[in-house]
Design an enzyme around this catalytic site. Structure first.
Site, PDB file in Angstrom:
ATOM      1  N   SER A 107     158.300  47.656  68.174  1.00  0.00           N
ATOM      2  CA  SER A 107     159.547  48.353  68.468  1.00  0.00           C
ATOM      3  C   SER A 107     159.262  49.848  68.509  1.00  0.00           C
ATOM      4  O   SER A 107     158.389  50.351  67.799  1.00  0.00           O
ATOM      5  CB  SER A 107     160.556  48.042  67.372  1.00  0.00           C
ATOM      6  OG  SER A 107     161.447  49.107  67.246  1.00  0.00           O
ATOM      7  N   ASP A 196     133.321  35.563  52.906  1.00  0.00           N
ATOM      8  CA  ASP A 196     134.711  35.842  53.319  1.00  0.00           C
ATOM      9  C   ASP A 196     135.593  35.739  52.089  1.00  0.00           C
ATOM     10  O   ASP A 196     135.111  35.443  50.983  1.00  0.00           O
ATOM     11  CB  ASP A 196     135.172  34.863  54.425  1.00  0.00           C
ATOM     12  CG  ASP A 196     136.268  35.460  55.326  1.00  0.00           C
ATOM     13  OD1 ASP A 196     137.366  35.756  54.822  1.00  0.00           O
ATOM     14  OD2 ASP A 196     136.022  35.613  56.539  1.00  0.00           O
ATOM     15  N   MET A 217     134.744  42.266  50.801  1.00  0.00           N
ATOM     16  CA  MET A 217     133.730  43.203  51.320  1.00  0.00           C
ATOM     17  C   MET A 217     133.976  44.633  50.845  1.00  0.00           C
ATOM     18  O   MET A 217     133.132  45.502  51.019  1.00  0.00           O
ATOM     19  CB  MET A 217     133.696  43.150  52.849  1.00  0.00           C
ATOM     20  CG  MET A 217     134.997  43.480  53.523  1.00  0.00           C
ATOM     21  SD  MET A 217     134.918  42.998  55.248  1.00  0.00           S
ATOM     22  CE  MET A 217     136.629  43.171  55.747  1.00  0.00           C
ATOM     23  N   LYS A 230     131.018  40.433  62.757  1.00  0.00           N
ATOM     24  CA  LYS A 230     131.543  40.065  64.074  1.00  0.00           C
ATOM     25  C   LYS A 230     133.065  40.154  64.082  1.00  0.00           C
ATOM     26  O   LYS A 230     133.740  39.467  63.335  1.00  0.00           O
ATOM     27  CB  LYS A 230     131.115  38.649  64.466  1.00  0.00           C
ATOM     28  CG  LYS A 230     131.782  38.211  65.766  1.00  0.00           C
ATOM     29  CD  LYS A 230     131.402  36.824  66.219  1.00  0.00           C
ATOM     30  CE  LYS A 230     132.303  36.373  67.344  1.00  0.00           C
ATOM     31  NZ  LYS A 230     133.551  35.766  66.919  1.00  0.00           N
ATOM     32  N   HIS A 234     136.976  46.259  64.131  1.00  0.00           N
ATOM     33  CA  HIS A 234     138.147  46.626  64.955  1.00  0.00           C
ATOM     34  C   HIS A 234     139.465  46.298  64.223  1.00  0.00           C
ATOM     35  O   HIS A 234     140.524  46.721  64.639  1.00  0.00           O
ATOM     36  CB  HIS A 234     138.077  45.987  66.357  1.00  0.00           C
ATOM     37  CG  HIS A 234     138.536  44.560  66.449  1.00  0.00           C
ATOM     38  ND1 HIS A 234     139.059  44.012  67.615  1.00  0.00           N
ATOM     39  CD2 HIS A 234     138.547  43.568  65.537  1.00  0.00           C
ATOM     40  CE1 HIS A 234     139.366  42.753  67.399  1.00  0.00           C
ATOM     41  NE2 HIS A 234     139.066  42.448  66.157  1.00  0.00           N
TER      42      HIS A 234
HETATM   43  C1  LIG Z   1     139.066  38.792  62.936  1.00  0.00           C
HETATM   44  S1  LIG Z   1     138.459  37.704  61.695  1.00  0.00           S
HETATM   45  C2  LIG Z   1     136.789  37.501  62.253  1.00  0.00           C
HETATM   46  C3  LIG Z   1     136.179  36.225  61.764  1.00  0.00           C
HETATM   47  C4  LIG Z   1     134.753  35.959  62.258  1.00  0.00           C
HETATM   48  N1  LIG Z   1     133.849  37.053  61.968  1.00  0.00           N
HETATM   49  C5  LIG Z   1     134.764  35.669  63.727  1.00  0.00           C
HETATM   50  O1  LIG Z   1     134.434  36.529  64.534  1.00  0.00           O
HETATM   51  O2  LIG Z   1     135.158  34.555  64.078  1.00  0.00           O
HETATM   52  C6  LIG Z   1     138.313  38.749  60.288  1.00  0.00           C
HETATM   53  C7  LIG Z   1     137.818  38.065  59.044  1.00  0.00           C
HETATM   54  O3  LIG Z   1     137.759  39.029  57.985  1.00  0.00           O
HETATM   55  C8  LIG Z   1     138.092  38.365  56.782  1.00  0.00           C
HETATM   56  N2  LIG Z   1     138.484  39.351  55.754  1.00  0.00           N
HETATM   57  C9  LIG Z   1     139.615  40.083  55.669  1.00  0.00           C
HETATM   58  N3  LIG Z   1     139.584  40.860  54.577  1.00  0.00           N
HETATM   59  C10 LIG Z   1     138.394  40.615  53.954  1.00  0.00           C
HETATM   60  C11 LIG Z   1     137.783  41.121  52.774  1.00  0.00           C
HETATM   61  N4  LIG Z   1     138.374  42.041  52.022  1.00  0.00           N
HETATM   62  N5  LIG Z   1     136.559  40.649  52.432  1.00  0.00           N
HETATM   63  C12 LIG Z   1     135.933  39.708  53.192  1.00  0.00           C
HETATM   64  N6  LIG Z   1     136.460  39.200  54.329  1.00  0.00           N
HETATM   65  C13 LIG Z   1     137.680  39.658  54.707  1.00  0.00           C
HETATM   66  C14 LIG Z   1     139.227  37.446  57.193  1.00  0.00           C
HETATM   67  O4  LIG Z   1     139.483  36.430  56.266  1.00  0.00           O
HETATM   68  C15 LIG Z   1     138.722  36.949  58.540  1.00  0.00           C
HETATM   69  O5  LIG Z   1     137.981  35.758  58.417  1.00  0.00           O
END
Ligand SMILES: C[S@@+](CC[C@H](N)C(=O)[O-])C[C@H]1O[C@@H](n2cnc3c(N)ncnc32)[C@H](O)[C@@H]1O
Length: 330
Positions: A107, A196, A217, A230, A234
């Site tokens: 919005s 993860d 992370m 991966k 972004h």
């Molecule tokens: C856009 S997904 C990408 C997943 C994978 N790398 C792929 O390309 O298929 C982002 C990933 O970051 C993980 N994520 C988010 N916050 C996180 C954290 N604080 N520590 C570890 N992983 C995290 C999410 O659970 C998710 O699986």
């Protein structure tokens, strides 16, 4: 008559980009609606001459934290031919200054408020916390990510030199492990860890060279020769991305030489990409901005980010489709 040799991998990745372009095409309409509701065309018209982004943002009375978001909205409007960009002084402001003549969820009011993302405004919590609360949504999100990663099979065939000398690899934010499983099968001597959030990896089981570790992370990442990120950076703004990259550096610090971070993400190249490819990347940029406070980055922005995180050099190799591999060395 000449014959054309089709490359099945490149065709599949082009098809994937084409599909994403259509899946997220509603963002184009939402961005246009948002621009009209913010009165961008009226303001430019009544100004009677080109405006810079900061001038436009101040006339729109958007929240000061949203000026950069206005620039990204305008970038897509320029790409789609609704606004024109004029260069005035190449020396000025890092080489150029832009002059410019609801996602159903985006919005125009979002630009007036300080809330970081639309998800936070709507649900009072961040995207990853929302997924944790809604298990059905988390399941379908993880399935979507896994099916995107399935395509890596084709891309990684040609990436032998990237994984060749490694003994251990940790895939940070590796989701349910599709990419890492593909790598672990292709390189049976490489020990792979999928890292993860605990709720994402808790019910996954590995193999002789694939294990799952739960954690954040932002706290600590298991040691390895290389970290794979991966489609992670972004999702995050520069400040959080630097924190993640610093944790990655700690994780690879035991490797004296050759430790690296392997980033798979898009690199924005509006002027070089063909129209469809540029469109997909810019649509993802608006999606990341509105849902996660993340961003797609230009080569210059990647360079700035990696330098701020203390990486000495990096190499960008385009992959099939709209993503590249960036190998960063501390
Ligand atoms: C856009 S997904 C990408 C997943 C994978 N790398 C792929 O390309 O298929 C982002 C990933 O970051 C993980 N994520 C988010 N916050 C996180 C954290 N604080 N520590 C570890 N992983 C995290 C999410 O659970 C998710 O699986």
């Amino acid at each position: 008559m000449g014959s054309i040799q089709a490359n099945p991998a490149s065709e599949s990745f082009e098809a994937q980009a084409h599909l994403y372009k259509h899946i997220f095409s509603h963002i184009n309409g939402a961005v246009l609606k948002c621009a009209v509701q913010l009165r961008i065309p009226d303001i430019i018209h009544s100004h009677g001459q080109p405006l810079t982004i900061p001038q436009l943002a101040s006339k729109l009375e958007v929240h000061p934290t949203k000026t950069a978001s206005i620039e990204r909205l305008v970038r897509l409007l320029v790409h789609n031919g609704f606004l024109a960009e004029t260069k005035v002084n190449e020396e000025e402001q890092e080489g150029r200054r832009k002059h410019i003549l609801s996602l159903h969820l985006l919005s125009y009011l979002w630009f007036k408020e300080e809330e970081k993302t639309i998800v936070e405004s709507a649900f009072g919590l961040g995207f990853w916390d929302l997924l944790e609360r809604d298990h059905q949504y988390m399941k379908s999100f993880n399935e979507g990510m896994a099916s995107d990663s399935q395509m890596m099979n084709m891309a990684l065939r040609d990436c032998k030199s990237i994984f060749d000398k490694l003994e251990t690899l940790v895939d940070v934010g590796g989701g349910t492990g599709t990419t890492c499983r593909i790598i672990s099968e292709r390189y049976p001597n490489l020990k792979c860890i999928v890292f993860d959030l605990p709720q994402v990896v808790e019910s996954s089981s590995g193999s002789h060279n694939l294990t799952y570790v739960g954690g954040s992370m932002f706290e600590s990442i298991p040691f390895a020769d290389a970290v794979l990120l991966k489609w992670i950076l972004h999702n995050w703004d520069d400040e959080s991305s630097v924190k993640i990259l610093n944790k990655c550096k700690e994780a690879i610090s035991k490797k004296d030489e050759g430790g690296k971070v392997i980033i798979i993400d898009a690199v924005l190249k509006e002027k070089e990409d063909d129209n469809d490819m540029a469109q997909v990347k810019l649509l993802f940029d608006i999606l990341m901005m509105s849902t996660l406070n993340g961003k797609e980055r230009t080569e210059k922005e990647w360079n700035k980010l990696l330098v701020s995180a203390g990486f000495k050099h990096h190499k960008i190799t385009p992959l099939f489709g709209f993503r590249s591999i960036i190998e960063a060395y501390p």
